[in-house]
Design a protein around this motif. Sequence first.
Motif, PDB file in Angstrom:
ATOM      1  N   VAL A 140       4.772  17.122  -0.239  1.00 55.98           N
ATOM      2  CA  VAL A 140       3.855  15.739  -0.615  1.00 55.98           C
ATOM      3  C   VAL A 140       4.530  14.788   0.147  1.00 55.98           C
ATOM      4  CG1 VAL A 140       3.137  14.101  -2.344  1.00 55.98           C
ATOM      5  CG2 VAL A 140       3.064  16.410  -2.986  1.00 55.98           C
ATOM      6  N   ARG A 141       4.053  13.839   0.944  1.00 56.62           N
ATOM      7  CA  ARG A 141       4.740  12.756   1.879  1.00 56.62           C
ATOM      8  C   ARG A 141       4.013  11.424   1.142  1.00 56.62           C
ATOM      9  NH1 ARG A 141       6.574  12.112   7.062  1.00 56.62           N
ATOM     10  NH2 ARG A 141       6.143   9.773   7.848  1.00 56.62           N
ATOM     11  N   LEU A 142       4.879  10.664   0.693  1.00 57.21           N
ATOM     12  CA  LEU A 142       4.823   9.207   0.357  1.00 57.21           C
ATOM     13  C   LEU A 142       5.500   8.303   1.094  1.00 57.21           C
ATOM     14  CD1 LEU A 142       4.918  11.182  -2.500  1.00 57.21           C
ATOM     15  CD2 LEU A 142       4.636   8.928  -3.521  1.00 57.21           C
ATOM     16  N   GLU A 143       4.710   7.275   1.472  1.00 58.61           N
ATOM     17  CA  GLU A 143       5.301   6.461   2.466  1.00 58.61           C
ATOM     18  C   GLU A 143       4.566   5.089   2.012  1.00 58.61           C
ATOM     19  OE1 GLU A 143       5.249   5.382   7.329  1.00 58.61           O
ATOM     20  OE2 GLU A 143       4.039   7.377   6.581  1.00 58.61           O
ATOM     21  N   MET A 156       0.950  -1.054  -0.054  1.00 59.13           N
ATOM     22  CA  MET A 156      -0.055  -0.144   0.329  1.00 59.13           C
ATOM     23  C   MET A 156       0.979   1.216   0.143  1.00 59.13           C
ATOM     24  SD  MET A 156      -2.978   1.234   2.625  1.00 59.13           S
ATOM     25  CE  MET A 156      -1.992   1.759   3.925  1.00 59.13           C
ATOM     26  N   LEU A 157       0.576   2.147  -0.760  1.00 67.64           N
ATOM     27  CA  LEU A 157       1.331   3.384  -0.895  1.00 67.64           C
ATOM     28  C   LEU A 157       0.387   4.543  -0.105  1.00 67.64           C
ATOM     29  CD1 LEU A 157       3.528   5.166  -1.686  1.00 67.64           C
ATOM     30  CD2 LEU A 157       2.421   5.416  -4.036  1.00 67.64           C
ATOM     31  N   ASP A 158       0.811   5.117   0.693  1.00 69.98           N
ATOM     32  CA  ASP A 158       0.189   6.249   1.612  1.00 69.98           C
ATOM     33  C   ASP A 158       0.677   7.633   1.163  1.00 69.98           C
ATOM     34  OD1 ASP A 158      -1.337   7.427   3.500  1.00 69.98           O
ATOM     35  OD2 ASP A 158       0.060   7.452   4.796  1.00 69.98           O
ATOM     36  N   VAL A 159      -0.360   8.526   0.497  1.00 64.85           N
ATOM     37  CA  VAL A 159      -0.115   9.788  -0.111  1.00 64.85           C
ATOM     38  C   VAL A 159      -0.707  10.708   0.741  1.00 64.85           C
ATOM     39  CG1 VAL A 159      -0.123  11.111  -1.933  1.00 64.85           C
ATOM     40  CG2 VAL A 159       0.283   8.538  -2.327  1.00 64.85           C
ATOM     41  N   SER A 160       0.072  11.743   1.116  1.00 60.93           N
ATOM     42  CA  SER A 160      -0.672  12.925   2.026  1.00 60.93           C
ATOM     43  C   SER A 160       0.335  14.089   1.638  1.00 60.93           C
ATOM     44  CB  SER A 160      -0.419  12.680   3.509  1.00 60.93           C
ATOM     45  OG  SER A 160       0.620  12.495   3.877  1.00 60.93           O
ATOM     46  N   THR A 161      -0.496  15.278   2.004  1.00 62.08           N
ATOM     47  CA  THR A 161       0.135  16.772   1.998  1.00 62.08           C
ATOM     48  C   THR A 161       0.321  17.172   3.372  1.00 62.08           C
ATOM     49  OG1 THR A 161      -1.653  17.869   1.437  1.00 62.08           O
ATOM     50  CG2 THR A 161      -0.336  17.092  -0.275  1.00 62.08           C
ATOM     51  N   ARG A 162       1.405  17.963   3.418  1.00 58.98           N
ATOM     52  CA  ARG A 162       1.360  18.563   5.011  1.00 58.98           C
ATOM     53  C   ARG A 162       2.515  19.655   4.773  1.00 58.98           C
ATOM     54  NH1 ARG A 162       5.761  18.066   8.344  1.00 58.98           N
ATOM     55  NH2 ARG A 162       7.496  16.935   7.692  1.00 58.98           N
ATOM     56  N   PRO A 169       3.834   2.274   4.307  1.00 63.72           N
ATOM     57  CA  PRO A 169       3.620   1.736   5.761  1.00 63.72           C
ATOM     58  C   PRO A 169       4.304   0.619   6.275  1.00 63.72           C
ATOM     59  CG  PRO A 169       1.757   2.756   4.958  1.00 63.72           C
ATOM     60  CD  PRO A 169       2.554   2.394   3.708  1.00 63.72           C
ATOM     61  N   GLU A 170       4.303  -0.412   5.335  1.00 63.08           N
ATOM     62  CA  GLU A 170       4.568  -1.823   5.751  1.00 63.08           C
ATOM     63  C   GLU A 170       5.953  -2.053   5.683  1.00 63.08           C
ATOM     64  OE1 GLU A 170       0.751  -4.068   3.928  1.00 63.08           O
ATOM     65  OE2 GLU A 170       2.035  -3.087   2.891  1.00 63.08           O
ATOM     66  N   LEU A 171       6.855  -0.843   5.094  1.00 62.91           N
ATOM     67  CA  LEU A 171       8.102  -0.926   4.844  1.00 62.91           C
ATOM     68  C   LEU A 171       9.001   0.007   5.748  1.00 62.91           C
ATOM     69  CD1 LEU A 171       8.524  -1.259   1.014  1.00 62.91           C
ATOM     70  CD2 LEU A 171       8.282  -3.109   2.983  1.00 62.91           C
ATOM     71  N   ALA A 172       9.420  -0.298   6.986  1.00 63.23           N
ATOM     72  CA  ALA A 172       9.719   0.768   8.046  1.00 63.23           C
ATOM     73  C   ALA A 172      10.776   1.730   7.415  1.00 63.23           C
ATOM     74  CB  ALA A 172      10.159  -0.150   9.258  1.00 63.23           C
ATOM     75  N   GLY A 173      10.602   3.074   7.543  1.00 57.99           N
ATOM     76  CA  GLY A 173      11.666   3.914   7.138  1.00 57.99           C
ATOM     77  C   GLY A 173      11.404   4.492   5.579  1.00 57.99           C
ATOM     78  N   CYS A 174      10.411   3.703   4.822  1.00 52.60           N
ATOM     79  CA  CYS A 174      10.358   4.197   3.392  1.00 52.60           C
ATOM     80  C   CYS A 174       9.423   5.253   3.186  1.00 52.60           C
ATOM     81  CB  CYS A 174       9.753   2.855   2.688  1.00 52.60           C
ATOM     82  SG  CYS A 174      11.157   1.288   2.411  1.00 52.60           S
ATOM     83  N   VAL A 175       9.848   6.497   3.382  1.00 52.66           N
ATOM     84  CA  VAL A 175       9.210   7.609   3.322  1.00 52.66           C
ATOM     85  C   VAL A 175       9.929   8.652   2.659  1.00 52.66           C
ATOM     86  CG1 VAL A 175       8.377   9.435   4.807  1.00 52.66           C
ATOM     87  CG2 VAL A 175       8.375   7.183   5.803  1.00 52.66           C
ATOM     88  N   ALA A 176       9.292   9.488   2.039  1.00 49.05           N
ATOM     89  CA  ALA A 176       9.890  10.397   0.978  1.00 49.05           C
ATOM     90  C   ALA A 176       8.986  11.656   1.057  1.00 49.05           C
ATOM     91  CB  ALA A 176      10.269  10.108  -0.427  1.00 49.05           C
ATOM     92  N   GLU A 177       9.574  13.071   1.085  1.00 49.10           N
ATOM     93  CA  GLU A 177       8.870  14.142   0.974  1.00 49.10           C
ATOM     94  C   GLU A 177       9.383  15.119  -0.241  1.00 49.10           C
ATOM     95  OE1 GLU A 177       8.758  15.981   4.656  1.00 49.10           O
ATOM     96  OE2 GLU A 177       7.360  14.708   5.534  1.00 49.10           O
ATOM     97  N   SER A 178       8.588  15.742  -0.948  1.00 45.93           N
ATOM     98  CA  SER A 178       9.389  16.606  -1.849  1.00 45.93           C
ATOM     99  C   SER A 178       8.131  17.758  -1.952  1.00 45.93           C
ATOM    100  CB  SER A 178       9.482  16.023  -3.060  1.00 45.93           C
ATOM    101  OG  SER A 178      10.002  17.031  -4.094  1.00 45.93           O
ATOM    102  N   GLY A 179       8.391  18.901  -2.656  1.00 45.37           N
ATOM    103  CA  GLY A 179       7.525  19.934  -2.919  1.00 45.37           C
ATOM    104  C   GLY A 179       6.635  19.217  -4.411  1.00 45.37           C
ATOM    105  N   TYR A 180       7.353  18.470  -4.944  1.00 46.28           N
ATOM    106  CA  TYR A 180       6.777  17.751  -6.231  1.00 46.28           C
ATOM    107  C   TYR A 180       6.436  16.234  -5.923  1.00 46.28           C
ATOM    108  CZ  TYR A 180       8.493  22.256  -7.972  1.00 46.28           C
ATOM    109  OH  TYR A 180       8.741  23.582  -8.062  1.00 46.28           O
ATOM    110  N   ALA A 181       5.280  15.787  -6.416  1.00 47.65           N
ATOM    111  CA  ALA A 181       4.839  14.506  -6.176  1.00 47.65           C
ATOM    112  C   ALA A 181       5.676  13.628  -6.963  1.00 47.65           C
ATOM    113  CB  ALA A 181       3.394  14.580  -6.865  1.00 47.65           C
ATOM    114  N   LEU A 182       6.019  13.622  -8.100  1.00 50.01           N
ATOM    115  CA  LEU A 182       7.163  12.986  -8.949  1.00 50.01           C
ATOM    116  C   LEU A 182       8.446  13.045  -8.124  1.00 50.01           C
ATOM    117  CD1 LEU A 182       5.981  13.787 -12.576  1.00 50.01           C
ATOM    118  CD2 LEU A 182       5.399  11.641 -11.262  1.00 50.01           C
ATOM    119  N   ASP A 183       8.882  13.957  -7.710  1.00 45.68           N
ATOM    120  CA  ASP A 183      10.147  13.851  -7.223  1.00 45.68           C
ATOM    121  C   ASP A 183      10.159  13.058  -5.797  1.00 45.68           C
ATOM    122  OD1 ASP A 183      11.403  15.823  -8.995  1.00 45.68           O
ATOM    123  OD2 ASP A 183      11.139  17.237  -7.534  1.00 45.68           O
TER     124      ASP A 183
END
Length: 67
Positions: free
Chosen positions: A16-19, A1-7, A21-35
């Motif tokens: 944009v924050r993508l994560e 599952m890919l969790d997508v949110s903005t904050r 959840p089942e893969l501990a620490g696999c989180v990325a944030e950027s001002g651009y969704a594709l990045d």
Amino acid sequence: MLDVSTRESESGEWVVRLEYPELAGCVAESGYALDAHEKLERLREQWLQHRVETHQEIPTPRPSLRS
């Protein structure tokens, strides 16, 4: 599952924050969704590679929401 949110970041910018959840620490944030997605996919590959190399269990993905 890919969790997508903005904050709002600490600097006041919206990101944009993508994560995976089942893969501990696999989180990325950027001002651009594709990045953020590119960063997250690199992290996911590194995470999985490390688990394989160290003979650790890889979580089973959740079933699809479609039946």
